[in-house]
Motif scaffolding. Structure first.
Motif, mmCIF file in Angstrom:
data_model
loop_
_atom_site.group_PDB
_atom_site.id
_atom_site.type_symbol
_atom_site.label_atom_id
_atom_site.label_comp_id
_atom_site.label_asym_id
_atom_site.label_seq_id
_atom_site.Cartn_x
_atom_site.Cartn_y
_atom_site.Cartn_z
ATOM 1 N N LEU A 95 1.876 3.388 1.318
ATOM 2 C CA LEU A 95 1.417 2.727 0.093
ATOM 3 C C LEU A 95 1.452 1.242 0.401
ATOM 4 C CD1 LEU A 95 3.316 4.756 -2.651
ATOM 5 C CD2 LEU A 95 1.011 5.084 -1.791
ATOM 6 N N LEU A 96 0.303 0.587 0.359
ATOM 7 C CA LEU A 96 0.158 -0.753 0.906
ATOM 8 C C LEU A 96 -0.435 -1.718 -0.110
ATOM 9 C CD1 LEU A 96 0.161 -2.616 3.432
ATOM 10 C CD2 LEU A 96 -2.015 -1.567 4.084
ATOM 11 N N ASP A 97 0.312 -2.786 -0.392
ATOM 12 C CA ASP A 97 -0.181 -3.851 -1.264
ATOM 13 C C ASP A 97 -1.263 -4.629 -0.521
ATOM 14 O OD1 ASP A 97 -0.304 -5.607 -3.476
ATOM 15 O OD2 ASP A 97 1.124 -6.970 -2.529
ATOM 16 N N VAL A 98 -2.298 -5.033 -1.243
ATOM 17 C CA VAL A 98 -3.390 -5.778 -0.623
ATOM 18 C C VAL A 98 -2.986 -7.227 -0.382
ATOM 19 C CG1 VAL A 98 -5.718 -6.679 -0.979
ATOM 20 C CG2 VAL A 98 -5.212 -4.290 -1.509
ATOM 21 N N ARG A 99 -2.447 -7.873 -1.414
ATOM 22 C CA ARG A 99 -2.140 -9.305 -1.323
ATOM 23 C C ARG A 99 -0.696 -9.531 -0.913
ATOM 24 N NH1 ARG A 99 -5.698 -13.130 -4.422
ATOM 25 N NH2 ARG A 99 -7.426 -11.847 -5.121
ATOM 26 N N MET A 100 -0.552 -10.016 0.324
ATOM 27 C CA MET A 100 0.774 -10.371 0.832
ATOM 28 C C MET A 100 0.618 -11.632 1.674
ATOM 29 S SD MET A 100 2.399 -6.715 2.047
ATOM 30 C CE MET A 100 1.081 -6.363 3.205
ATOM 31 N N LEU B 35 8.412 -2.926 -5.314
ATOM 32 C CA LEU B 35 9.085 -1.904 -4.505
ATOM 33 C C LEU B 35 10.019 -1.053 -5.363
ATOM 34 C CD1 LEU B 35 9.849 -4.004 -1.300
ATOM 35 C CD2 LEU B 35 8.224 -2.116 -1.489
ATOM 36 N N ILE B 36 10.750 -1.701 -6.251
ATOM 37 C CA ILE B 36 11.651 -0.970 -7.154
ATOM 38 C C ILE B 36 10.854 -0.018 -8.039
ATOM 39 C CG2 ILE B 36 13.201 -1.245 -9.138
ATOM 40 C CD1 ILE B 36 14.178 -3.873 -7.767
ATOM 41 N N ALA B 37 9.713 -0.497 -8.554
ATOM 42 C CA ALA B 37 8.875 0.347 -9.410
ATOM 43 C C ALA B 37 8.336 1.557 -8.630
ATOM 44 C CB ALA B 37 7.717 -0.467 -9.982
ATOM 45 N N LEU B 38 7.877 1.314 -7.411
ATOM 46 C CA LEU B 38 7.379 2.427 -6.590
ATOM 47 C C LEU B 38 8.481 3.447 -6.325
ATOM 48 C CD1 LEU B 38 5.146 0.548 -3.987
ATOM 49 C CD2 LEU B 38 4.367 2.185 -5.727
ATOM 50 N N GLU B 39 9.665 2.964 -5.989
ATOM 51 C CA GLU B 39 10.786 3.880 -5.736
ATOM 52 C C GLU B 39 11.122 4.694 -6.981
ATOM 53 O OE1 GLU B 39 13.183 1.473 -2.234
ATOM 54 O OE2 GLU B 39 13.589 0.980 -4.320
ATOM 55 N N ALA B 40 11.063 4.067 -8.151
ATOM 56 C CA ALA B 40 11.360 4.780 -9.393
ATOM 57 C C ALA B 40 10.320 5.870 -9.664
ATOM 58 C CB ALA B 40 11.424 3.796 -10.564
ATOM 59 N N VAL B 41 9.063 5.553 -9.428
ATOM 60 C CA VAL B 41 7.984 6.512 -9.663
ATOM 61 C C VAL B 41 8.057 7.686 -8.686
ATOM 62 C CG1 VAL B 41 5.470 6.821 -9.520
ATOM 63 C CG2 VAL B 41 6.415 4.851 -10.725
ATOM 64 N N ALA C 299 9.020 -1.944 3.306
ATOM 65 C CA ALA C 299 8.622 -3.039 4.193
ATOM 66 C C ALA C 299 8.147 -4.167 3.284
ATOM 67 C CB ALA C 299 7.520 -2.606 5.142
ATOM 68 N N ARG C 300 8.632 -5.372 3.540
ATOM 69 C CA ARG C 300 8.302 -6.532 2.682
ATOM 70 C C ARG C 300 7.125 -7.337 3.216
ATOM 71 N NH1 ARG C 300 12.410 -8.437 -1.004
ATOM 72 N NH2 ARG C 300 10.668 -9.755 -1.551
ATOM 73 N N SER C 301 6.524 -6.890 4.334
ATOM 74 C CA SER C 301 5.381 -7.607 4.911
ATOM 75 C C SER C 301 4.605 -6.653 5.816
ATOM 76 C CB SER C 301 5.872 -8.806 5.733
ATOM 77 O OG SER C 301 6.577 -8.351 6.876
ATOM 78 N N LEU D 105 6.005 5.169 3.499
ATOM 79 C CA LEU D 105 6.251 3.750 3.748
ATOM 80 C C LEU D 105 5.683 2.951 2.588
ATOM 81 C CD1 LEU D 105 7.247 1.470 5.588
ATOM 82 C CD2 LEU D 105 5.027 1.576 6.767
ATOM 83 N N LEU D 106 6.548 2.188 1.924
ATOM 84 C CA LEU D 106 6.170 1.344 0.794
ATOM 85 C C LEU D 106 6.091 -0.096 1.282
ATOM 86 C CD1 LEU D 106 8.780 2.805 -1.747
ATOM 87 C CD2 LEU D 106 6.470 3.650 -1.254
ATOM 88 N N VAL D 107 4.910 -0.698 1.199
ATOM 89 C CA VAL D 107 4.715 -2.047 1.725
ATOM 90 C C VAL D 107 4.282 -2.974 0.601
ATOM 91 C CG1 VAL D 107 3.620 -3.451 3.504
ATOM 92 C CG2 VAL D 107 3.921 -0.985 3.885
ATOM 93 N N ASP D 108 5.165 -3.908 0.246
ATOM 94 C CA ASP D 108 4.871 -4.887 -0.809
ATOM 95 C C ASP D 108 5.825 -6.055 -0.626
ATOM 96 O OD1 ASP D 108 4.526 -6.238 -3.401
ATOM 97 O OD2 ASP D 108 3.523 -4.379 -3.999
ATOM 98 N N ASP D 109 5.329 -7.258 -0.829
ATOM 99 C CA ASP D 109 6.184 -8.434 -0.670
ATOM 100 C C ASP D 109 7.009 -8.730 -1.922
ATOM 101 O OD1 ASP D 109 4.217 -11.213 -1.717
ATOM 102 O OD2 ASP D 109 3.605 -9.113 -1.811
ATOM 103 N N MET D 110 6.744 -8.037 -3.018
ATOM 104 C CA MET D 110 7.447 -8.271 -4.281
ATOM 105 C C MET D 110 8.515 -7.190 -4.507
ATOM 106 S SD MET D 110 5.864 -10.956 -5.445
ATOM 107 C CE MET D 110 6.301 -11.009 -7.156
ATOM 108 N N GLU D 111 9.762 -7.623 -4.637
ATOM 109 C CA GLU D 111 10.888 -6.709 -4.846
ATOM 110 C C GLU D 111 10.677 -5.825 -6.077
ATOM 111 O OE1 GLU D 111 14.588 -4.863 -4.170
ATOM 112 O OE2 GLU D 111 13.345 -6.095 -2.854
#
Length: 191
Positions: free
Chosen positions: A59-64, A23-29, A40-42, A14-20
């Motif tokens: 994988l969870l972004d801190v700042r959302m 998310l694209i970078a994580l998917e590429a990696v 998930a965008r939130s 599960l990729l969680v980040d509010d910035m598109e």
């Protein structure tokens, strides 16, 4: 491997980040790992996803906006379905120094700052995926194995009671019962 085993072992990330862009970078990696990637965008979307399906890792972004990563992680750890799912926090390098401590205190398995080294992230994710697979294999093995410990203890107690009787069983009967206990302790293959 059964279809069920494959589905369990490929529980996904599960990729969680509010910035598109993130998310694209994580998917590429992570694309080369050939594992299901769910966005998930939130924090709220992440919680919904965790209630719908199982994941090997978050994988969870801190700042959302809204529910931040720390609050999301705390909520994940309260869910019976997801409390054991490892969380790797991802955050910008300009974040406060106490963020890493707060992340680990919230239940994070790891904490990486952006920009992160793609090789390092992929290696860490690979380790958590392998750990998930091993846990699933162990759970399947334990589910197939009959509960032998309880039966062993019951038979041992019965033998002890018989030995305490005024007229204990004969030696041949005792030897047979001890042999049965050894076989039960050794399992079907012996040692």
């Amino acid at each position: 491997m059964t279809d069920e085993a494959t589905a369990d072992e490929r529980a996904g990330i599960l990729l969680v980040d509010d910035m598109e862009d993130n998310l694209i970078a994580l998917e590429a990696v992570l694309a080369s790992l050939d594992e299901p990637l769910v966005r998930a965008r939130s924090g709220e979307e992440a919680m919904e996803a965790l209630l719908r399906q199982r994941f090997a890792l978050v994988l969870l972004d801190v700042r959302m906006p809204g529910m931040d990563g720390f609050e999301t992680a705390a909520n994940i750890k309260r869910l019976d379905e997801a409390r054991d799912v490892p969380i790797i926090f991802l955050t910008g390098a300009d974040n406060e120094p106490g963020f890493a401590f707060r992340g680990y205190a919230t239940g994070a398995a790891d904490y990486l700052t952006k920009p992160f080294d793609p090789w390092v992230l992929r290696a860490k994710v690979r380790v958590f995926l392998e750990l998930h697979r091993k846990n699933q294999q162990l759970a399947r093995l334990l589910a197939r194995r009959p509960p032998r410990g309880a039966e062993f203890l019951l038979r041992l107690d019965a033998l002890a009671r018989d030995l305490d009787r005024e007229d204990p069983p004969d030696t041949a009967t005792l030897r047979d019962r001890v042999r049965e206990l050894r076989e039960l302790a050794d399992g079907p293959h012996g040692s």
